[in-house]
Write a protein that holds these residues in place. Structure first.
Motif, PDB file in Angstrom:
ATOM      1  N   ASP A 100      -2.778  -9.464  44.208  1.00  7.60           N
ATOM      2  CA  ASP A 100      -3.268 -10.755  43.695  1.00  7.60           C
ATOM      3  C   ASP A 100      -2.683 -11.045  42.322  1.00  7.60           C
ATOM      4  O   ASP A 100      -2.204 -12.148  42.033  1.00  7.60           O
ATOM      5  N   THR A 101      -2.775 -10.035  41.470  1.00  8.05           N
ATOM      6  CA  THR A 101      -2.371 -10.224  40.081  1.00  8.05           C
ATOM      7  C   THR A 101      -0.862 -10.428  39.998  1.00  8.05           C
ATOM      8  O   THR A 101      -0.371 -11.343  39.337  1.00  8.05           O
ATOM      9  N   GLU A 102      -0.150  -9.566  40.702  1.00  3.95           N
ATOM     10  CA  GLU A 102       1.303  -9.608  40.611  1.00  3.95           C
ATOM     11  C   GLU A 102       1.875 -10.887  41.197  1.00  3.95           C
ATOM     12  O   GLU A 102       2.843 -11.440  40.684  1.00  3.95           O
ATOM     13  N   CYS A 161       2.262 -12.225  29.328  1.00  2.10           N
ATOM     14  CA  CYS A 161       1.948 -10.806  29.352  1.00  2.10           C
ATOM     15  C   CYS A 161       2.753 -10.013  28.338  1.00  2.10           C
ATOM     16  O   CYS A 161       3.966 -10.154  28.250  1.00  2.10           O
ATOM     17  N   LYS A 170     -12.311  -8.944  42.127  1.00  2.00           N
ATOM     18  CA  LYS A 170     -11.433 -10.102  42.341  1.00  2.00           C
ATOM     19  C   LYS A 170     -11.906 -11.317  41.555  1.00  2.00           C
ATOM     20  O   LYS A 170     -11.090 -12.100  41.047  1.00  2.00           O
ATOM     21  N   ILE A 198     -10.922 -10.752  37.879  1.00  2.00           N
ATOM     22  CA  ILE A 198      -9.471 -10.900  37.716  1.00  2.00           C
ATOM     23  C   ILE A 198      -9.069 -12.369  37.898  1.00  2.00           C
ATOM     24  O   ILE A 198      -8.173 -12.878  37.209  1.00  2.00           O
ATOM     25  N   TRP A 216      -9.708 -14.049  34.706  1.00  2.00           N
ATOM     26  CA  TRP A 216      -8.697 -13.640  33.729  1.00  2.00           C
ATOM     27  C   TRP A 216      -7.380 -14.379  33.970  1.00  2.00           C
ATOM     28  O   TRP A 216      -6.753 -14.875  33.026  1.00  2.00           O
ATOM     29  N   LEU A 217      -6.975 -14.465  35.227  1.00  2.00           N
ATOM     30  CA  LEU A 217      -5.717 -15.166  35.532  1.00  2.00           C
ATOM     31  C   LEU A 217      -5.818 -16.646  35.150  1.00  2.00           C
ATOM     32  O   LEU A 217      -4.935 -17.195  34.495  1.00  2.00           O
TER      33      LEU A 217
END
Lengths: 347, 347
Positions: A86-88, A130, A280, A283, A286-287
């Motif tokens: 998800d993050t990547e 990032c 999730k 995160i 955060w995203l």
């Protein structure tokens, strides 16, 4: 022989039993337990999303982390891969490929009792987002005896496995003052887990009520925390380190999950049905609000942010790693791993 | 009719039941419940220490606070008087006499349902120590009906008493950066109490690790917190206000005490045997390490401290008082009380 890890996130130091049968030249770990450095083709994406990695490794923004969490249980591993995926997939364009040497991506103690892996990806040049993106996985076995049937060794290893730490840190650059991301799972038994998921504040929340309001009050973080803590198997957890308590936000998920009692759901089930959703959600916040949102930071503010960020990074290394890694992995391995992190942090 | 108090220290707003029999001109409260403004002869010292107050009121450093906590249960009242006595006997030389007008020292709503008292003592001129020392006590009744036998009225009042807040704040001057003192008891039933006791940090603990170490790590605060929480009737408590969570220190006592379960000790017993000891220990640390100890603060630091202190004070008034007092006491009384606090705080 007993070794103690005073892990900062644990209230009670974990006792690590070291077998008296420890041999000076341990056998190699069974292949199922050996750390395999995968080619950087986003193998984790394959496992997580069920889609085959492209032959040329062409993920958005370049190669993904090689981390595939070899030491985790299936549900835990699926969750970590899913979170990373998800993050990547959203941060990809802002991240450079993995930047750690193979002997940091996978390392172990001389005795083979302790194994670890660490991956670091830096923010791409020109990306304001990032700064660095760290994932790590460590497992500490305390059996080193040869001559057994491999299946027996595997069973004994599983039985004696007492501490397994999986971490995901993402630090943002001082062009933004938005919170950093921390996800840490500390599994200290087959039925128990300590879990920290938080957006680490980068400003003093007492002085910056608007910051508190924007990231914590106006988001869904508190609701997520309350939802997770409402499960019978979940209870609030307090780190033994006062510094860690101070660093965490007021909506931090800091819980112990205990599935050992009668009637409790199995840990694997809770990981899938409860923990995965909460992780999730955090995160996702955060995203949306931090990593991929614009923030105005003045030049003067930036200096203060860098100073505060550096302190958090230094303390993280000092409390989390420098205190424990040498005892677990020996000075040489520990220096190599800590050195890679310090280099990534620029401290 | 239901009024709701969203007290910042309570997770769930307390429901205050207002009797439908409320009359527009309530009878005066029975004398046992009426606030009596005592002459400033340290009457609390008599009750607390068992020694007679001197006829001329000559306590160390002048007259003590007139506060005698008229609305509390015996054990709770004894504890508060004891805490005040301990504190006042050591801080006396640094404190001026009580400085609030009688209609702030004791106030009530038009209906008589809500009663409060507030005392403020300032630091003496030339004293580098105390800036202001506030004690307050409020009780919120929701019965106002005439024509009953006074004993019945008293019994009904006791039965309907749903919220009783007792507070002790002590703010230090910016000549020192040592933590402020907060003691707050929120009794929301005959068997239950929420308790906050803390030394409020005046610096960002993430940036000032030495400050964290000196006041929180090297003191007995964490041991005291753990001791209190080890009792079966005591559980960690989280304020509903994210700001309050951020203001508290990592060793803050923030607990709910519930004596309603079978086998639990009575609240009065716990107050005497457990809570009193913990509160005294924390106040002892505050007196030794904060109020009566020297700290080096540079001129530049002082400006930052004042700004942070002012924010804490403004937020305390905003969250704790401005949001609730007008609804409970009416705008006129609320303005008078809040005004006295703002004047004392210089905000």
């Amino acid at each position: 022989m007993v070794a103690r890890i005073s892990h900062p996130y644990l209230t009670v130091p974990v006792q690590l039993r070291r077998s008296s049968a420890t041999s000076s030249s341990p056998p190699p770990a069974p292949s199922s337990l050996r750390r395999v450095t995968k080619p950087a083709k986003l193998s984790f994406k394959t496992a997580a999303a069920g889609s085959a990695a492209s032959a040329d490794g062409g993920a958005a923004g370049g190669q993904g982390p090689a981390m595939d969490f070899p030491y985790l249980s299936p549900a835990h591993r699926d969750l970590m891969l899913d979170l990373l995926s998800d993050t990547e997939s959203r941060l990809g364009p802002h991240l450079l490929p993995s930047s750690v040497p193979p002997d940091v991506l996978s390392f172990q103690s001389d005795s083979g009792n302790c194994k670890g892996s660490l991956d670091i990806r830096h923010g791409a040049d020109g990306s304001k987002r990032c700064s660095s993106f760290l994932t790590g996985d460590g497992i500490f076995y305390f059996l080193s005896a040869g001559g057994f049937d491999p299946a027996v060794v595997a069973a004994l290893r599983a039985a004696l496995r007492v501490l397994d730490i999986t971490t995901l840190f993402a630090y943002l650059r001082p062009e933004s003052d938005a919170p950093h991301l921390l996800v840490e799972f500390i599994q200290n038994g087959p039925d128990s887990l300590v879990l920290f998921i938080d957006l680490l504040p980068r400003r003093d929340l007492v002085l910056h009520a608007d910051y508190l309001d924007h990231f914590y009050q106006q988001s869904s973080l508190e609701k997520t925390r309350q939802g997770l803590e409402s499960a019978a198997e979940v209870a609030p957890y307090r780190s033994s380190s006062l510094y860690i308590r101070s660093v965490l936000s007021p909506t931090a998920i800091a819980v112990g999950i205990n599935c050992g009692a009668e009637g409790a759901r199995p840990l694997e089930e809770l990981m899938r049905e409860l923990v995965a959703g909460a992780a999730k959600e955090v995160i996702g916040v955060w995203l949306d609000r931090c990593a991929l949102a614009e923030r105005e930071v003045t030049e003067g503010d930036r200096t203060g942010l860098v100073a505060r960020d550096d302190l958090i990074k230094r303390k993280t290394v000092e409390i989390d790693l420098s205190a424990n890694l040498p005892r677990l992995f020996g000075q040489q391995v520990a220096s190599r791993v800590v050195g890679a992190i310090q280099k990534a942090f620029g401290i």
